[in-house]
Scaffold this motif. Structure first.
Motif, mmCIF file in Angstrom:
data_model
loop_
_atom_site.group_PDB
_atom_site.id
_atom_site.type_symbol
_atom_site.label_atom_id
_atom_site.label_comp_id
_atom_site.label_asym_id
_atom_site.label_seq_id
_atom_site.Cartn_x
_atom_site.Cartn_y
_atom_site.Cartn_z
ATOM 1 N N ARG A 58 31.072 84.352 22.753
ATOM 2 C CA ARG A 58 31.886 84.372 24.166
ATOM 3 C C ARG A 58 31.867 85.640 24.548
ATOM 4 N NH1 ARG A 58 34.756 79.497 22.185
ATOM 5 N NH2 ARG A 58 34.167 78.013 23.508
ATOM 6 N N ARG A 59 32.003 86.753 23.613
ATOM 7 C CA ARG A 59 32.036 88.311 23.950
ATOM 8 C C ARG A 59 30.910 88.837 24.004
ATOM 9 N NH1 ARG A 59 35.780 88.196 19.367
ATOM 10 N NH2 ARG A 59 34.210 89.741 18.497
ATOM 11 N N THR A 60 29.844 88.232 23.783
ATOM 12 C CA THR A 60 28.494 89.000 23.936
ATOM 13 C C THR A 60 27.425 88.053 24.863
ATOM 14 O OG1 THR A 60 27.884 87.993 21.746
ATOM 15 C CG2 THR A 60 28.811 90.155 21.495
ATOM 16 N N ALA A 61 27.054 87.153 24.284
ATOM 17 C CA ALA A 61 25.696 86.465 24.952
ATOM 18 C C ALA A 61 26.211 85.727 26.153
ATOM 19 C CB ALA A 61 25.276 85.424 24.146
ATOM 20 N N THR A 62 27.702 85.260 26.363
ATOM 21 C CA THR A 62 27.774 84.390 27.749
ATOM 22 C C THR A 62 28.899 85.134 28.543
ATOM 23 O OG1 THR A 62 29.606 83.307 26.463
ATOM 24 C CG2 THR A 62 27.208 82.366 26.274
ATOM 25 N N ALA A 63 29.275 86.601 28.115
ATOM 26 C CA ALA A 63 30.160 86.943 28.758
ATOM 27 C C ALA A 63 29.753 87.907 30.140
ATOM 28 C CB ALA A 63 30.896 87.953 28.058
ATOM 29 N N ASN A 64 30.539 87.404 31.286
ATOM 30 C CA ASN A 64 30.255 88.321 32.572
ATOM 31 C C ASN A 64 28.591 88.147 33.016
ATOM 32 O OD1 ASN A 64 32.635 89.547 32.043
ATOM 33 N ND2 ASN A 64 31.750 91.474 31.753
ATOM 34 N N ARG A 65 28.663 86.719 32.809
ATOM 35 C CA ARG A 65 27.180 86.395 33.482
ATOM 36 C C ARG A 65 27.349 85.410 34.526
ATOM 37 N NH1 ARG A 65 22.419 85.255 29.406
ATOM 38 N NH2 ARG A 65 21.483 84.685 31.388
ATOM 39 N N ALA A 66 26.479 85.346 35.473
ATOM 40 C CA ALA A 66 26.428 84.311 36.395
ATOM 41 C C ALA A 66 25.003 83.423 36.072
ATOM 42 C CB ALA A 66 26.145 85.083 38.014
ATOM 43 N N PHE A 67 25.216 82.337 35.763
ATOM 44 C CA PHE A 67 24.518 81.564 35.142
ATOM 45 C C PHE A 67 23.776 80.753 36.583
ATOM 46 C CE2 PHE A 67 27.199 81.401 31.625
ATOM 47 C CZ PHE A 67 26.326 82.125 30.600
ATOM 48 N N ALA A 68 22.416 80.933 36.540
ATOM 49 C CA ALA A 68 21.617 80.320 37.765
ATOM 50 C C ALA A 68 21.953 78.852 37.690
ATOM 51 C CB ALA A 68 20.214 80.651 37.624
ATOM 52 N N PRO A 110 22.188 75.035 34.753
ATOM 53 C CA PRO A 110 22.607 74.427 33.381
ATOM 54 C C PRO A 110 21.753 75.143 32.344
ATOM 55 C CG PRO A 110 23.293 72.868 35.034
ATOM 56 C CD PRO A 110 22.378 73.992 35.792
ATOM 57 N N ASP A 111 20.306 74.958 32.590
ATOM 58 C CA ASP A 111 19.369 75.418 31.824
ATOM 59 C C ASP A 111 19.437 76.930 31.284
ATOM 60 O OD1 ASP A 111 18.173 73.012 31.754
ATOM 61 O OD2 ASP A 111 16.710 73.535 33.428
ATOM 62 N N ASP A 112 20.062 77.921 32.438
ATOM 63 C CA ASP A 112 20.119 79.232 32.142
ATOM 64 C C ASP A 112 21.413 79.330 30.995
ATOM 65 O OD1 ASP A 112 20.111 81.647 32.034
ATOM 66 O OD2 ASP A 112 21.077 82.176 34.091
ATOM 67 N N LEU A 113 22.716 78.465 31.227
ATOM 68 C CA LEU A 113 23.578 78.287 30.240
ATOM 69 C C LEU A 113 23.018 77.789 28.802
ATOM 70 C CD1 LEU A 113 26.485 78.446 29.651
ATOM 71 C CD2 LEU A 113 26.445 76.099 30.388
ATOM 72 N N ILE A 114 22.234 76.980 28.711
ATOM 73 C CA ILE A 114 21.712 76.450 27.602
ATOM 74 C C ILE A 114 21.109 77.567 26.782
ATOM 75 C CG2 ILE A 114 20.209 74.818 26.420
ATOM 76 C CD1 ILE A 114 21.201 72.857 28.581
ATOM 77 N N THR A 115 20.179 78.176 27.554
ATOM 78 C CA THR A 115 19.084 79.380 27.059
ATOM 79 C C THR A 115 19.986 80.395 26.707
ATOM 80 O OG1 THR A 115 17.274 78.751 28.481
ATOM 81 C CG2 THR A 115 17.104 81.033 27.767
ATOM 82 N N ALA A 116 21.226 80.933 27.257
ATOM 83 C CA ALA A 116 21.767 82.058 26.530
ATOM 84 C C ALA A 116 22.722 81.712 25.652
ATOM 85 C CB ALA A 116 23.017 82.294 27.895
ATOM 86 N N VAL A 117 23.152 80.347 25.434
ATOM 87 C CA VAL A 117 23.747 80.140 24.198
ATOM 88 C C VAL A 117 22.961 79.944 23.097
ATOM 89 C CG1 VAL A 117 25.356 78.127 23.093
ATOM 90 C CG2 VAL A 117 25.593 78.832 25.769
ATOM 91 N N ARG A 118 21.666 79.328 23.244
ATOM 92 C CA ARG A 118 20.873 79.239 22.149
ATOM 93 C C ARG A 118 20.276 80.672 21.714
ATOM 94 N NH1 ARG A 118 18.004 74.615 20.844
ATOM 95 N NH2 ARG A 118 18.444 72.678 22.257
ATOM 96 N N ARG A 119 20.234 81.732 22.534
ATOM 97 C CA ARG A 119 19.667 82.970 22.276
ATOM 98 C C ARG A 119 20.697 83.815 21.553
ATOM 99 N NH1 ARG A 119 18.741 84.635 26.833
ATOM 100 N NH2 ARG A 119 16.729 84.149 26.945
ATOM 101 N N GLY A 120 22.028 83.517 22.011
ATOM 102 C CA GLY A 120 23.089 83.990 21.217
ATOM 103 C C GLY A 120 23.205 83.668 19.751
ATOM 104 N N LEU A 121 23.122 82.437 19.636
ATOM 105 C CA LEU A 121 23.208 81.719 18.417
ATOM 106 C C LEU A 121 22.020 81.990 17.347
ATOM 107 C CD1 LEU A 121 24.558 78.162 19.220
ATOM 108 C CD2 LEU A 121 25.820 79.928 18.005
ATOM 109 N N ARG A 122 20.807 82.230 17.942
ATOM 110 C CA ARG A 122 19.681 82.736 17.268
ATOM 111 C C ARG A 122 20.048 84.067 16.626
ATOM 112 N NH1 ARG A 122 16.526 79.866 20.855
ATOM 113 N NH2 ARG A 122 16.056 81.998 22.123
ATOM 114 N N GLN A 123 20.517 84.918 17.409
ATOM 115 C CA GLN A 123 20.697 86.264 17.057
ATOM 116 C C GLN A 123 21.674 86.226 16.106
ATOM 117 O OE1 GLN A 123 21.813 88.383 20.768
ATOM 118 N NE2 GLN A 123 19.838 88.479 21.501
#
Length: 353
Positions: free
Chosen positions: A306-316, A318-331
């Motif tokens: 929550r402090r990195t991949a999903t913070a301060n973002r305007a998600f376009a 629901p798919d954008d939200l899913i992509t951001a969460v998946r990318r953060g978890l992969r990292q």
């Protein structure tokens, strides 16, 4: 020049300065010039002139040290008493919330010790004794500290023993992520609060379940699965079968028996899940005490996400939200030191083998 103790000289420096003045008094008695005395004692001529004037009016006694410029209103012993009162919390002293402010501490000092401090003086007093203004950690009112302490003392050794013998230790937790992201700190001009634009009308949420896997002598691992979108029954959260499949994947990837630690979610305690656990001799399950998320390292993983991949973002969308969460978890899957740090942050272990 800045001095210790918030103004004034230390005891050692006062004794040293007094020694210089007394040496100057002896030189005055012998009739030495001010410039010569200042050169020999390595002080300014103005100081020697001031000392000579005091010596001529009161003798050597006038040059003796008068002690510190000011003594603290609260000694170290009294501050220890104040510290015990502060640790009781503001509610115990009649305030409606649990926030210690400088004005409240000032009032407490007046009530308890009948001494008057300014707000700035209270701040200096606290900083001098190692206190600082911090964001508090939250704990549930329903939490029983004795139960948590008993779990750490009695149950955790049963969990840790197999792990120390190279049996994988797996922590599980689930979290939800919404289209309105958490706000974190960012740089801005002083006096101008930064503004983050977010989606204000979307209530779409994404649920994710994750397993933090630790095995002695091997890098930490993170296994996660998002909640399936399309369900025949319309369920929006994980079912016990989803947790069953996730545990089965962890068993296959880790290649052996595992020790699973998770909370008391009702889905974890269903009859189907209990039968599944009882039929698997390679699976040992321990329940965390109620309202004790601080003992689960996966909670730390959610915090990092929550402090990195999903913070301060305007998600376009629901798919954008899913992509951001998946990318953060992969990292995070490749940042083994972060996963280890989340386990260390629980306080259950001081260091991994």
């Amino acid at each position: 020049m800045r001095y210790a103790q918030g103004g004034g000289l230390t005891d050692e420096r006062r004794a040293f300065r007094e020694k210089l003045r007394l040496e100057a008094a002896e030189r005055f008695r012998h009739g030495d010039e001010n410039t010569v005395i200042a050169h020999d004692l390595r002080v300014s001529v103005r100081s020697v002139q001031r000392w000579r004037k005091a010596w001529s009016q009161g003798g050597p006694r006038a040059l003796a040290s008068k002690g510190p410029a000011s003594l603290p209103l609260l000694s170290d012993e009294l501050f220890a008493v104040l510290e015990r009162e502060l640790l009781k919390g503001p509610v115990a002293h009649g305030w409606p919330d649990q926030t210690w402010t400088l004005s409240r501490i000032k009032t407490l000092i007046g009530r308890r010790f009948h001494k008057s401090y300014t707000v700035q003086g209270v701040a200096a007093l606290l900083k001098r004794h190692g206190w600082s203004c911090q964001v508090p950690a939250r704990r549930a009112i329903e939490r029983n500290e004795n139960v948590v302490a008993g779990w750490v003392k009695e149950t955790w050794p049963q969990v840790e023993g197999p792990w120390r013998r190279s049996t994988p230790l797996v922590f599980e937790d689930e979290a939800g992520f919404s289209m309105t992201p958490p706000a974190t700190r960012t740089w801005s001009r002083r006096g101008h609060t930064p503004v983050v634009r977010v989606r204000g009308r979307s209530r779409r949420r994404l649920s994710v379940a994750a397993l933090a896997c630790y095995k002695a002598g091997e890098p930490s691992r993170l296994i996660y699965r998002p909640c399936p979108d399309a369900r025949p029954d319309g369920r929006k959260s994980f079912s016990w079968k989803d947790y069953r499949d996730l545990i089965q994947i962890a068993h296959q990837q880790l290649g052996g028996p595992i020790v699973l630690v998770w909370d008391n979610l009702n889905t974890h305690l269903t009859a189907g899940m209990r039968r599944y656990i009882a039929d698997r001799d390679w699976l040992t399950v321990f329940q965390l005490p109620p309202y004790a998320p601080d003992l689960n390292p996966v909670e730390g993983i959610w915090s990092v996400l929550r402090r990195t991949a999903t913070a301060n973002r305007a998600f376009a969308d629901p798919d954008d939200l899913i992509t951001a969460v998946r990318r953060g978890l992969r990292q995070l899957q490749y940042r083994h030191e972060v996963l280890d740090g989340c386990l260390t942050g629980t306080g259950l272990v001081s260091a991994r083998r």
